[in-house]
Scaffold this motif. Sequence first.
Motif, PDB file in Angstrom:
ATOM      1  N   UNK A  40       0.833  -1.044   0.033  1.00 46.91           N
ATOM      2  CA  UNK A  40       0.251   0.139  -0.154  1.00 46.91           C
ATOM      3  C   UNK A  40       0.922   1.616  -0.078  1.00 46.91           C
ATOM      4  N   UNK A  41       1.746   0.992   0.254  1.00 48.39           N
ATOM      5  CA  UNK A  41       2.839   2.286   0.898  1.00 48.39           C
ATOM      6  C   UNK A  41       3.734   2.874  -0.692  1.00 48.39           C
ATOM      7  N   UNK A  42       3.658   1.806  -1.513  1.00 48.28           N
ATOM      8  CA  UNK A  42       4.309   1.577  -2.940  1.00 48.28           C
ATOM      9  C   UNK A  42       3.399   2.296  -3.051  1.00 48.28           C
ATOM     10  N   UNK A  43       2.400   1.953  -3.524  1.00 43.82           N
ATOM     11  CA  UNK A  43       1.234   1.770  -4.530  1.00 43.82           C
ATOM     12  C   UNK A  43       1.034   3.945  -4.846  1.00 43.82           C
ATOM     13  N   UNK A  44       1.155   3.911  -3.171  1.00 44.70           N
ATOM     14  CA  UNK A  44       0.791   5.513  -2.810  1.00 44.70           C
ATOM     15  C   UNK A  44       1.578   6.350  -3.247  1.00 44.70           C
ATOM     16  N   UNK A  45       3.034   5.585  -2.922  1.00 40.72           N
ATOM     17  CA  UNK A  45       3.853   6.865  -3.341  1.00 40.72           C
ATOM     18  C   UNK A  45       3.684   6.535  -4.715  1.00 40.72           C
ATOM     19  N   UNK A  46       4.013   5.091  -5.662  1.00 39.70           N
ATOM     20  CA  UNK A  46       3.891   5.675  -7.137  1.00 39.70           C
ATOM     21  C   UNK A  46       2.426   6.889  -7.735  1.00 39.70           C
ATOM     22  N   UNK A  47       1.419   6.706  -7.348  1.00 39.00           N
ATOM     23  CA  UNK A  47       0.155   7.404  -7.306  1.00 39.00           C
ATOM     24  C   UNK A  47       0.609   8.817  -7.694  1.00 39.00           C
ATOM     25  N   UNK A  48       1.088   9.091  -6.179  1.00 39.92           N
ATOM     26  CA  UNK A  48       1.868  10.374  -6.197  1.00 39.92           C
ATOM     27  C   UNK A  48       2.803  10.648  -6.918  1.00 39.92           C
ATOM     28  N   UNK A  49       3.764   9.597  -7.298  1.00 42.64           N
ATOM     29  CA  UNK A  49       4.616  10.072  -7.961  1.00 42.64           C
ATOM     30  C   UNK A  49       3.969  10.456  -9.901  1.00 42.64           C
ATOM     31  N   UNK A  50       3.363   9.748  -9.988  1.00 45.86           N
ATOM     32  CA  UNK A  50       2.436   9.366 -11.263  1.00 45.86           C
ATOM     33  C   UNK A  50       1.312  11.173 -11.654  1.00 45.86           C
ATOM     34  N   UNK A  51       0.876  11.584 -10.363  1.00 46.92           N
ATOM     35  CA  UNK A  51      -0.162  12.518 -10.294  1.00 46.92           C
ATOM     36  C   UNK A  51       1.035  13.815 -10.396  1.00 46.92           C
ATOM     37  N   UNK A  52       2.484  13.402 -10.204  1.00 44.29           N
ATOM     38  CA  UNK A  52       3.485  14.608  -9.743  1.00 44.29           C
ATOM     39  C   UNK A  52       3.536  14.831 -11.300  1.00 44.29           C
TER      40      UNK A  52
END
Length: 283
Positions: A40-52
């Motif tokens: 979950x933490x990794x997915x959240x980070x990736x989503x944040x990176x994608x959004x950025x």
Amino acid sequence: MRDDGTLDDPYAPSSDTADTEDGTSAERTTAASRLRAYVRDLTGRRRAQVALATGVVCCLGLTVVAQVCDEKPGAATRSGSPATSELAQRAEQQGAASRGLDRTAAAPAPSATATPADPDTAAPARKAAPARPTKPAPVAGLDEDQMENAEAIVRAGRKMGVPRRGLVIAVATAMQESNLYNVASGVLPESQNHPHQGVGWDHDSVGLFQQRSSSGWGPVDRLMDPEFATRQFLSALEQVPGWQGMRLTDAAQAVQVSAYPEYYQQHEWRATRVVDAIVPAGR
């Protein structure tokens, strides 16, 4: 056999094994929980990176569009749909071509076999307005009033069909009798009720030719009319046999019966010039 005398069940799970399995299961559960948390933490980070990354790309795109709009301010309005842009380009090309055409070519001549215009429907051609005769300027030392009276004598004579010689005799006679002014009489106050250009005292003589009503020339009011007075003089002149071949002074004297018969002759050259100014030779 157990100490208490019971037999061991060969198929029953041993207590050591159960304990071991319970510990292992708990460890597995803990590991799975940690794994899910990590995921979950990794997915959240990736989503944040994608959004950025998406935000960065959008900003870059807007920047490029703004630069293009700044360089070509009319591009957005000119582009439109592809079909509209193509039609606009074609119209612009056609307009440029037509503006460049040479328009100095002469119009084609009408065909010799063209159908003639219908006289009933064709617009009638405009007729040129006849030139108005110009009023002659005074000549031979006359003023405006004298020249107008001479014109009245010439007009009246031409209406009567009197030849040019008669016009000259009439003008010369009026020059001698009244100096070409329409004169009333101080003896006949009624003559002064009509338009006049002076007052004379030669008995009851009035008008351009100083005709006397008492001698049968006509009513006073009519004799004050230059046209009527001229007709009276020329009618009498035409009754003189051979008047056209006479000297001017003899012809005038035959009508006027003046006490000074030779005085008319002095005005012939001036009268001739006046008539020529009013009616040029050949008319």
